[in-house]
Design a protein around this motif. Structure first.
Motif, short mmCIF file in Angstrom:
data_model
loop_
_atom_site.label_atom_id
_atom_site.label_comp_id
_atom_site.label_asym_id
_atom_site.label_seq_id
_atom_site.Cartn_x
_atom_site.Cartn_y
_atom_site.Cartn_z
N ALA A 1 0.83 -1.20 0.00
CA ALA A 1 0.00 0.00 0.00
C ALA A 1 0.87 1.26 0.00
O ALA A 1 0.58 2.23 -0.71
CB ALA A 1 -0.93 0.00 1.21
N GLU A 2 1.93 1.26 0.80
CA GLU A 2 2.84 2.41 0.84
C GLU A 2 3.51 2.62 -0.52
O GLU A 2 3.66 3.75 -0.98
CB GLU A 2 3.90 2.21 1.91
N ALA A 3 3.90 1.52 -1.14
CA ALA A 3 4.55 1.61 -2.46
C ALA A 3 3.59 2.15 -3.50
O ALA A 3 3.96 2.98 -4.34
CB ALA A 3 5.09 0.24 -2.87
N GLY A 4 2.35 1.70 -3.46
CA GLY A 4 1.35 2.20 -4.41
C GLY A 4 1.13 3.69 -4.26
O GLY A 4 1.00 4.42 -5.26
N GLN A 5 1.09 4.17 -3.04
CA GLN A 5 0.89 5.59 -2.81
C GLN A 5 2.12 6.41 -3.22
O GLN A 5 1.99 7.55 -3.69
CB GLN A 5 0.55 5.83 -1.35
N GLU A 6 3.32 5.83 -3.05
CA GLU A 6 4.53 6.52 -3.48
C GLU A 6 4.50 6.74 -4.99
O GLU A 6 4.86 7.83 -5.48
CB GLU A 6 5.77 5.71 -3.10
N LEU A 7 4.07 5.75 -5.73
CA LEU A 7 3.97 5.89 -7.18
C LEU A 7 2.87 6.89 -7.55
O LEU A 7 3.03 7.66 -8.50
CB LEU A 7 3.69 4.54 -7.83
N ALA A 8 1.78 6.87 -6.82
CA ALA A 8 0.66 7.78 -7.12
C ALA A 8 1.07 9.24 -7.00
O ALA A 8 0.56 10.09 -7.74
CB ALA A 8 -0.52 7.49 -6.19
N ARG A 9 1.98 9.55 -6.10
CA ARG A 9 2.42 10.94 -5.92
C ARG A 9 3.05 11.50 -7.19
O ARG A 9 3.03 12.71 -7.43
CB ARG A 9 3.42 11.04 -4.77
N LEU A 10 3.63 10.62 -8.01
CA LEU A 10 4.37 11.07 -9.19
C LEU A 10 3.47 11.41 -10.37
O LEU A 10 3.88 12.14 -11.26
CB LEU A 10 5.37 9.98 -9.62
N CYS A 11 2.27 10.86 -10.39
CA CYS A 11 1.35 11.06 -11.50
C CYS A 11 0.55 12.34 -11.24
O CYS A 11 -0.46 12.32 -10.54
CB CYS A 11 0.42 9.85 -11.64
N GLU A 12 1.02 13.45 -11.79
CA GLU A 12 0.51 14.76 -11.43
C GLU A 12 -0.98 14.91 -11.68
O GLU A 12 -1.69 15.56 -10.92
CB GLU A 12 1.29 15.84 -12.20
N CYS A 13 -1.48 14.33 -12.76
CA CYS A 13 -2.89 14.50 -13.12
C CYS A 13 -3.84 13.88 -12.09
O CYS A 13 -4.98 14.30 -11.97
CB CYS A 13 -3.18 13.87 -14.47
N GLY A 14 -3.38 12.82 -11.43
CA GLY A 14 -4.25 12.14 -10.48
C GLY A 14 -5.03 10.99 -11.09
O GLY A 14 -6.07 10.61 -10.56
N ILE A 15 -4.52 10.40 -12.20
CA ILE A 15 -5.24 9.26 -12.80
C ILE A 15 -4.66 7.92 -12.36
O ILE A 15 -5.16 6.87 -12.76
CB ILE A 15 -5.26 9.35 -14.34
N PHE A 16 -3.63 7.94 -11.54
CA PHE A 16 -2.99 6.70 -11.08
C PHE A 16 -3.83 6.06 -9.98
O PHE A 16 -4.30 6.74 -9.07
CB PHE A 16 -1.59 7.01 -10.55
N ASN A 17 -4.00 4.74 -10.07
CA ASN A 17 -4.80 3.99 -9.10
C ASN A 17 -3.86 3.28 -8.11
O ASN A 17 -3.31 2.23 -8.42
CB ASN A 17 -5.66 2.97 -9.84
N PRO A 18 -3.65 3.86 -6.92
CA PRO A 18 -2.69 3.27 -5.98
C PRO A 18 -3.13 1.92 -5.44
O PRO A 18 -2.28 1.08 -5.10
CB PRO A 18 -2.61 4.31 -4.86
N GLY A 19 -4.43 1.69 -5.34
CA GLY A 19 -4.92 0.41 -4.85
C GLY A 19 -4.61 -0.72 -5.81
O GLY A 19 -4.14 -1.79 -5.42
N ARG A 20 -4.90 -0.48 -7.09
CA ARG A 20 -4.58 -1.50 -8.10
C ARG A 20 -3.07 -1.69 -8.17
O ARG A 20 -2.58 -2.82 -8.29
CB ARG A 20 -5.13 -1.08 -9.46
N ALA A 21 -2.31 -0.60 -8.08
CA ALA A 21 -0.84 -0.70 -8.10
C ALA A 21 -0.35 -1.56 -6.95
O ALA A 21 0.54 -2.40 -7.12
CB ALA A 21 -0.22 0.68 -8.04
N ALA A 22 -0.93 -1.37 -5.76
CA ALA A 22 -0.53 -2.17 -4.60
C ALA A 22 -0.76 -3.65 -4.84
O ALA A 22 0.09 -4.50 -4.51
CB ALA A 22 -1.28 -1.70 -3.36
N ASP A 23 -1.91 -3.99 -5.43
CA ASP A 23 -2.20 -5.40 -5.73
C ASP A 23 -1.18 -5.98 -6.71
O ASP A 23 -0.70 -7.10 -6.54
CB ASP A 23 -3.61 -5.53 -6.31
N LEU A 24 -0.86 -5.20 -7.74
CA LEU A 24 0.08 -5.67 -8.75
C LEU A 24 1.50 -5.78 -8.18
O LEU A 24 2.22 -6.75 -8.47
CB LEU A 24 0.07 -4.72 -9.94
N LEU A 25 1.90 -4.80 -7.37
CA LEU A 25 3.24 -4.84 -6.75
C LEU A 25 3.35 -6.03 -5.81
O LEU A 25 4.39 -6.72 -5.78
CB LEU A 25 3.49 -3.55 -5.98
#
Length: 207
Positions: free
Chosen positions: A177-201
């Motif tokens: 979850a922390e890793a997903g949110q770290e990646l989400a911070r970089l996507c300026e527009c706000g279209i990154f899905n940190p929850g899905r990223a956490a599952d994939l990571l």
């Protein structure tokens, strides 16, 4: 808008990933559109999005919600990201009632989006498809990494950072979850899905 279209993954994974986008048409309905887009974001927020953002200000992981709302202008492009179709259907229903007079784009699996629109009596103005990736695709990172990096349509999420975070999850240094949110911070527009990223990571770290 093309920057939300190139997300990759299985239908099951993409079925947990929907982006709503709102913007004005230059010279057509810009006047007063800042408040209409602000209301679009407020409606999204009532349904607990996993991310929201304005391309000019940032997203909820690098800016406060109050700051995002306050800085919306007539040239903004604002977004909300959700993890399930039932919630997206409710958001679309609320937007239909609000009748903001704005263009709203929904990105997600075609069959799901079509069913959602049909269920509330809406039909799409147009449909856009991703043409895929052309050129020397042998130079691309593996599909499992592209599933994460393509959630940022402006390529602000680096593949090597994804690899690094997978190792940190394996070592226990970070949670998924922390890793997903770290990646989400970089996507300026706000279209990154940190929850899905956490599952994939997490899945990558367990392999």
């Amino acid at each position: 808008m093309t920057h939300t279209l190139h997300r990759r993954g299985t239908e099951e994974s993409l079925g947990r990933d929907y982006v709503l986008l709102c913007m004005a048409a230059k010279g057509i309905n810009e006047e007063g559109s800042d408040e209409a887009m602000r209301e679009f974001l407020r409606i999204n927020l009532r349904h607990n999005p996993v991310n929201i953002g304005d391309m000019r200000t940032g997203n909820r992981f690098n800016s406060s919600v109050d700051e995002i709302l306050a800085k919306v202008t007539s040239t903004s492009i604002v977004h909300g990201v959700f993890k399930d179709r039932d919630t997206v259907t409710k958001v679309l229903g609320d937007l239909q009632k609000a009748d903001l007079g704005m263009s709203v784009v929904v990105s997600g699996p075609f069959s799901c989006v079509g069913e959602m629109l049909k269920s509330i009596g809406l039909s799409p103005h147009s449909e856009d498809y991703s043409g895929g990736i052309w050129g020397n695709t042998a130079k691309l990172p593996p599909d499992e990494i592209l599933e994460i990096t393509t959630m940022c349509g402006h390529a602000m999420v680096a593949s090597n950072l994804v690899k690094s975070l997978v190792e940190k999850i394996r070592s226990g240094e970070k949670s998924a979850a922390e890793a997903g949110q770290e990646l989400a911070r970089l996507c300026e527009c706000g279209i990154f899905n940190p929850g899905r990223a956490a599952d994939l990571l997490k899945a990558m770290a367990e392999n």
